[in-house]
Motif scaffolding. Sequence first.
Motif, short mmCIF file in Angstrom:
data_model
loop_
_atom_site.label_atom_id
_atom_site.label_comp_id
_atom_site.label_asym_id
_atom_site.label_seq_id
_atom_site.Cartn_x
_atom_site.Cartn_y
_atom_site.Cartn_z
N ASP A 98 2.59 43.91 58.96
CA ASP A 98 1.57 44.35 57.77
C ASP A 98 0.51 43.66 57.79
O ASP A 98 -0.53 43.71 56.82
CB ASP A 98 2.35 44.32 56.28
CG ASP A 98 2.88 42.95 56.05
OD1 ASP A 98 2.65 42.01 56.89
OD2 ASP A 98 3.12 42.64 54.72
N ALA A 99 -0.09 42.90 58.69
CA ALA A 99 -1.35 42.10 59.04
C ALA A 99 -2.31 42.97 59.13
O ALA A 99 -2.24 44.09 59.52
CB ALA A 99 -1.06 41.17 60.20
N GLU A 100 -3.51 42.76 58.53
CA GLU A 100 -4.65 43.53 58.62
C GLU A 100 -5.08 43.47 60.10
O GLU A 100 -4.84 42.60 60.65
CB GLU A 100 -5.95 42.75 57.83
CG GLU A 100 -5.74 43.11 56.19
CD GLU A 100 -6.83 42.53 55.55
OE1 GLU A 100 -7.73 42.19 56.04
OE2 GLU A 100 -6.86 42.47 54.25
N LEU A 101 -5.64 44.74 60.40
CA LEU A 101 -5.96 44.68 61.85
C LEU A 101 -7.12 43.88 62.48
O LEU A 101 -6.78 43.29 63.49
CB LEU A 101 -6.52 46.31 62.04
CG LEU A 101 -6.83 46.65 63.39
CD1 LEU A 101 -5.58 46.54 64.28
CD2 LEU A 101 -7.64 48.09 63.43
N GLY A 102 -8.00 43.46 61.81
CA GLY A 102 -8.95 42.73 62.35
C GLY A 102 -9.80 43.27 63.47
O GLY A 102 -9.65 44.28 64.13
N ALA A 103 -10.79 42.54 63.90
CA ALA A 103 -11.61 43.05 65.03
C ALA A 103 -10.92 42.70 66.37
O ALA A 103 -10.34 41.57 66.46
CB ALA A 103 -13.03 42.41 65.02
N PRO A 104 -11.15 43.24 67.47
CA PRO A 104 -10.70 43.08 68.66
C PRO A 104 -11.29 41.59 69.26
O PRO A 104 -12.47 41.42 68.99
CB PRO A 104 -11.04 44.19 69.66
CG PRO A 104 -11.37 45.42 68.66
CD PRO A 104 -11.85 44.61 67.50
#
Length: 506
Positions: A98-104
């Motif tokens: 369930d972690a936030e996606l974030g930037a690649p």
Amino acid sequence: MSASTGIEIERKYDVEDGAALPDLVGATAAVAAVEDEGVRELVTVYLDTADLALARRGVVLRRRTGGPDAGWHVKTSGDGRGRVEHRLPLDDAAAAADAELGAPPAELLDPLRGLVRGRPVEAIATLAVQRRALILRDADGRALAEVVDDHVTATPRRGEPSSWREWEVELAPGSDDDALLDAVEQRLLAVGAAVSGSVAKVARALGAAVPAAREGASAALKPKAGLDRFATDAVGALVSRLVALDESVRRGQEDAVHQLRTTARRLRSVLGAVEPAYEAQAVDALQNGLRELGRSLSAARDAEVRRERLTAAVADEPEGPAVEHLLRLAADHEETAREAAVAALDGEEYFALLDALEALTPLEGVRHPRASKALRERMRREHRRVRRAAIRFDEAPGPASSGEALHDARKAAKRLRYVIEAARALPGFGGTGLARRAEAVQDALGEHLDAVAAAAAIVEAVPLAQRLEPAGLFSLGRAHAQEERRAADALDAGLLALWELFDREP
């Protein structure tokens, strides 16, 4: 933690819900045991630009949670044997489902800038996969391959959710055992599996939303093919190669700068040959853009060649401060030039050039000439340029003008070669002997110029080398003499090849 890179060799199969995996022990003599690793719950988010620039070129950018390969992944096409996969693991916090996606990570995204071209990437689909994994092992317990049974639920950003089941067989890292893949495939097909037509799960999830890359038609050209058809194939293939080499340059792969520069030159030559198929101003603008691209890469390519030549020139010389200074100077020049080249690939003008090349289409509503006729005329025109340059060299009053004539002759020979090589797609076009002679001119005169540049680089290194190690100047002197001899020999060979090409009727 830095990214790991490997080659993924796998096969995919569509399968009905009620099918059961067959017994795979003994699929080949090497398969002694099958280890069931149980069921894993995977959640994979795929990212792309709004216009699906990555998917259009068959590139996958994703973040996966769950399973042993949790992390950021980039998959690109390889050399035909498999796909290249770059992986960067997640930290403990990011690995949670369930972690936030974030930037690649920039480490994975930066090499794709030639595809992304400054546009933001965003989530385009989320796939939830229930995966059962089987490991095929030999008698010593070594992993040979992994077979997975995936139940997939895909939720695209746009469009309807879908679900399906598929089996995958992937060879263990470092393996290229086609016999094992074939044997396992036979057992899977025997229980109802069908070879999948989808390269990646995300492509299946997006379906018709993914526009096809314009790489030219796959069917063979006919002898009487129109110039528009030929142009679509030839230009499309070169544009695809240009985009693929952009990534190779950004990753610092060996010879990538040279290949990108050569492809840009080939594309310029082919565009000139097929110009009647397009709007003339569009072709002029693209050729100017490709010319600037070549110029922006020239220093990096020259520095790469110079470093390679100097390394070879002093390979048999005693080690010491003078030789070390020469090689360090060459390496520093190469790194500085390469950084400048990569910086040029991040410019808006370059990205606009790629967009325009991908959007180029032949004129509609006009009668296009036969491709063979147009290309033969272009071939003759380039041959006339070679002849004019050869005559100018013969009549040149001094070294400066003769050097310019040789440079023009080499450029014309390259254009001639590139047009003939592109025209080989047309049955019965011929010209192989002429292309071979043009290549001989190109190679010999290129060797001459490279040797002259290497000799000049040695002279540049002398002042500091003399202070570091006076005795080391003998090594530099021998290397300098060697490059001067090579320059003279290559010039003789180049002039002979030039006159042989001069005398050859197209």
